[in-house]
Design an enzyme around this catalytic site. Structure first.
Site, PDB file in Angstrom:
ATOM      1  N   GLY A 167      -6.540  43.603   4.254  1.00  0.00           N
ATOM      2  CA  GLY A 167      -7.830  44.276   4.209  1.00  0.00           C
ATOM      3  C   GLY A 167      -8.810  43.589   5.135  1.00  0.00           C
ATOM      4  O   GLY A 167      -8.567  42.458   5.579  1.00  0.00           O
ATOM      5  N   GLN A 177     -17.105  40.842   7.833  1.00  0.00           N
ATOM      6  CA  GLN A 177     -16.313  39.769   8.440  1.00  0.00           C
ATOM      7  C   GLN A 177     -16.306  39.810   9.965  1.00  0.00           C
ATOM      8  O   GLN A 177     -15.983  38.820  10.612  1.00  0.00           O
ATOM      9  CB  GLN A 177     -14.863  39.838   7.933  1.00  0.00           C
ATOM     10  CG  GLN A 177     -14.732  39.509   6.457  1.00  0.00           C
ATOM     11  CD  GLN A 177     -13.301  39.667   5.986  1.00  0.00           C
ATOM     12  OE1 GLN A 177     -12.875  40.774   5.678  1.00  0.00           O
ATOM     13  NE2 GLN A 177     -12.549  38.581   5.944  1.00  0.00           N
ATOM     14  N   CYS A 212      -8.174  34.828   2.371  1.00  0.00           N
ATOM     15  CA  CYS A 212      -9.205  35.575   3.098  1.00  0.00           C
ATOM     16  C   CYS A 212      -9.125  35.197   4.564  1.00  0.00           C
ATOM     17  O   CYS A 212      -8.992  34.012   4.891  1.00  0.00           O
ATOM     18  CB  CYS A 212     -10.585  35.221   2.533  1.00  0.00           C
ATOM     19  SG  CYS A 212     -11.937  36.130   3.317  1.00  0.00           S
ATOM     20  N   LEU A 213      -9.214  36.194   5.427  1.00  0.00           N
ATOM     21  CA  LEU A 213      -9.156  35.918   6.868  1.00  0.00           C
ATOM     22  C   LEU A 213     -10.367  35.097   7.321  1.00  0.00           C
ATOM     23  O   LEU A 213     -10.313  34.462   8.368  1.00  0.00           O
ATOM     24  CB  LEU A 213      -9.070  37.236   7.654  1.00  0.00           C
ATOM     25  CG  LEU A 213      -7.767  38.027   7.475  1.00  0.00           C
ATOM     26  CD1 LEU A 213      -7.854  39.372   8.186  1.00  0.00           C
ATOM     27  CD2 LEU A 213      -6.562  37.232   7.971  1.00  0.00           C
ATOM     28  N   HIS A 224     -12.079  42.517  -3.591  1.00  0.00           N
ATOM     29  CA  HIS A 224     -12.329  41.425  -2.639  1.00  0.00           C
ATOM     30  C   HIS A 224     -13.170  41.946  -1.461  1.00  0.00           C
ATOM     31  O   HIS A 224     -14.153  41.306  -1.064  1.00  0.00           O
ATOM     32  CB  HIS A 224     -10.964  40.885  -2.167  1.00  0.00           C
ATOM     33  CG  HIS A 224     -11.005  39.847  -1.101  1.00  0.00           C
ATOM     34  ND1 HIS A 224     -10.596  38.539  -1.322  1.00  0.00           N
ATOM     35  CD2 HIS A 224     -11.382  39.895   0.208  1.00  0.00           C
ATOM     36  CE1 HIS A 224     -10.721  37.853  -0.190  1.00  0.00           C
ATOM     37  NE2 HIS A 224     -11.196  38.647   0.746  1.00  0.00           N
ATOM     38  N   GLU A 225     -12.807  43.121  -0.932  1.00  0.00           N
ATOM     39  CA  GLU A 225     -13.542  43.683   0.227  1.00  0.00           C
ATOM     40  C   GLU A 225     -14.940  44.134  -0.172  1.00  0.00           C
ATOM     41  O   GLU A 225     -15.896  43.973   0.588  1.00  0.00           O
ATOM     42  CB  GLU A 225     -12.782  44.858   0.846  1.00  0.00           C
ATOM     43  CG  GLU A 225     -11.348  44.578   1.286  1.00  0.00           C
ATOM     44  CD  GLU A 225     -11.166  43.327   2.096  1.00  0.00           C
ATOM     45  OE1 GLU A 225     -12.141  42.836   2.693  1.00  0.00           O
ATOM     46  OE2 GLU A 225     -10.038  42.814   2.118  1.00  0.00           O
ATOM     47  N   HIS A 253     -17.241  41.300  -0.121  1.00  0.00           N
ATOM     48  CA  HIS A 253     -17.703  40.962   1.234  1.00  0.00           C
ATOM     49  C   HIS A 253     -18.927  41.804   1.600  1.00  0.00           C
ATOM     50  O   HIS A 253     -19.885  41.297   2.179  1.00  0.00           O
ATOM     51  CB  HIS A 253     -16.606  41.242   2.268  1.00  0.00           C
ATOM     52  CG  HIS A 253     -15.602  40.140   2.447  1.00  0.00           C
ATOM     53  ND1 HIS A 253     -15.959  38.849   2.761  1.00  0.00           N
ATOM     54  CD2 HIS A 253     -14.245  40.146   2.386  1.00  0.00           C
ATOM     55  CE1 HIS A 253     -14.849  38.105   2.877  1.00  0.00           C
ATOM     56  NE2 HIS A 253     -13.792  38.873   2.654  1.00  0.00           N
TER      57      HIS A 253
HETATM   58  O1  GNR Z   1      -5.230  39.514   4.045  1.00  0.00           O
HETATM   59  C1  GNR Z   1      -5.721  39.308   2.942  1.00  0.00           C
HETATM   60  N1  GNR Z   1      -4.915  39.058   1.894  1.00  0.00           N
HETATM   61  C2  GNR Z   1      -5.349  39.001   0.585  1.00  0.00           C
HETATM   62  C3  GNR Z   1      -4.473  38.478  -0.345  1.00  0.00           C
HETATM   63  C4  GNR Z   1      -4.839  38.410  -1.668  1.00  0.00           C
HETATM   64  C5  GNR Z   1      -6.073  38.861  -2.049  1.00  0.00           C
HETATM   65  C6  GNR Z   1      -6.966  39.374  -1.135  1.00  0.00           C
HETATM   66  C7  GNR Z   1      -6.606  39.447   0.187  1.00  0.00           C
HETATM   67  S1  GNR Z   1      -7.699  40.125   1.341  1.00  0.00           S
HETATM   68  C8  GNR Z   1      -7.189  39.284   2.787  1.00  0.00           C
HETATM   69  C9  GNR Z   1      -7.903  39.808   4.010  1.00  0.00           C
HETATM   70  C10 GNR Z   1      -9.389  39.558   3.883  1.00  0.00           C
HETATM   71  O2  GNR Z   1      -9.912  38.503   4.030  1.00  0.00           O
HETATM   72  N2  GNR Z   1     -10.118  40.573   3.540  1.00  0.00           N
HETATM   73  O3  GNR Z   1     -11.426  40.415   3.350  1.00  0.00           O
HETATM   74 NI    NI Z   2     -11.723  38.373   2.771  1.00  0.00          NI
END
Ligand code: GNR
Ligand code: NI
Length: 173
Positions: free
Chosen positions: A46, A51, A92-93, A134-135, A138
């Site tokens: 995601g 980001q 998270c990236l 999670h997104e 953000h």
């Molecule tokens: O790539 C991603 N993997 C992930 C793994 C477990 C829970 C959430 C994520 S989201 C993350 C990409 C990201 O940072 N999205 O904001």
């Molecule tokens: Ni993230």
């Protein structure tokens, strides 16, 4: 289109609250395409516009096995959340190489606009439910490490600053 640059924690811009998208026009469709390319290039499931330093309510994701099912969520809103909670390891990236457990709703229903501007609803569970929550965090300026203890978060902050400094240090021959 070249990949977009992903902000790294603790960049203060990650705490910006995103504004609603007013109309799904060519600019927004281009943003979605660039975000998908960036997400796939970085092996993410995601990516939120926050980001890539764009503070509008846009999310892209692909939690499919084959990674050929891109999903675009514009102006996403949670319309239902399960009472049942689930704990999963998250990454998270914007916080590379850090994986920590976070508790969230086990299932959520999200309503959003698609790339073509049409409104749809998506019932999510498992990794998709984790990813949507999670997104959406953000988009309101929240990074998953903020669910951790201050001790853990500070340790991660220090580690990230060191890593960024090392990567930016001039190389010696
Ligand atoms: O790539 C991603 N993997 C992930 C793994 C477990 C829970 C959430 C994520 S989201 C993350 C990409 C990201 O940072 N999205 O904001
Ligand atoms: Ni993230």
């Amino acid at each position: 289109m070249p990949c977009l640059t992903i902000l790294r924690y603790p960049d203060p811009r990650l705490h910006t609250v995103a504004k609603p998208v007013q109309g799904v026009d060519a600019r927004i469709r281009q943003l979605c395409d660039d975000m998908l390319e960036t997400m796939y290039a970085n092996d993410g499931v995601g990516l939120a516009a926050t980001q890539v330093d764009v503070h509008e309510r846009v999310i892209v994701m692909d939690t499919s096995e084959g990674r050929k099912q891109p999903v675009v969520l514009i102006n996403p809103e949670l319309v239902a959340t399960s009472d049942e909670m689930a704990t999963a390891e998250e990454g998270c990236l914007s916080v590379p190489q850090i994986y920590e457990s976070v508790q969230r709703h086990a299932r959520v229903t999200v309503r959003a606009q698609a790339r073509n501007g049409e409104t749809f609803e998506l019932e999510c569970e498992g990794l998709t439910a984790v990813c949507v929550q999670h997104e959406m965090d953000h988009l309101r300026g929240k990074v998953f490490v903020e669910y951790l203890s201050a001790f853990k978060r500070d340790r991660i902050k220090t580690k990230m600053l060191k890593k960024t400094r090392e990567e930016q240090a001039p190389r010696r021959a």
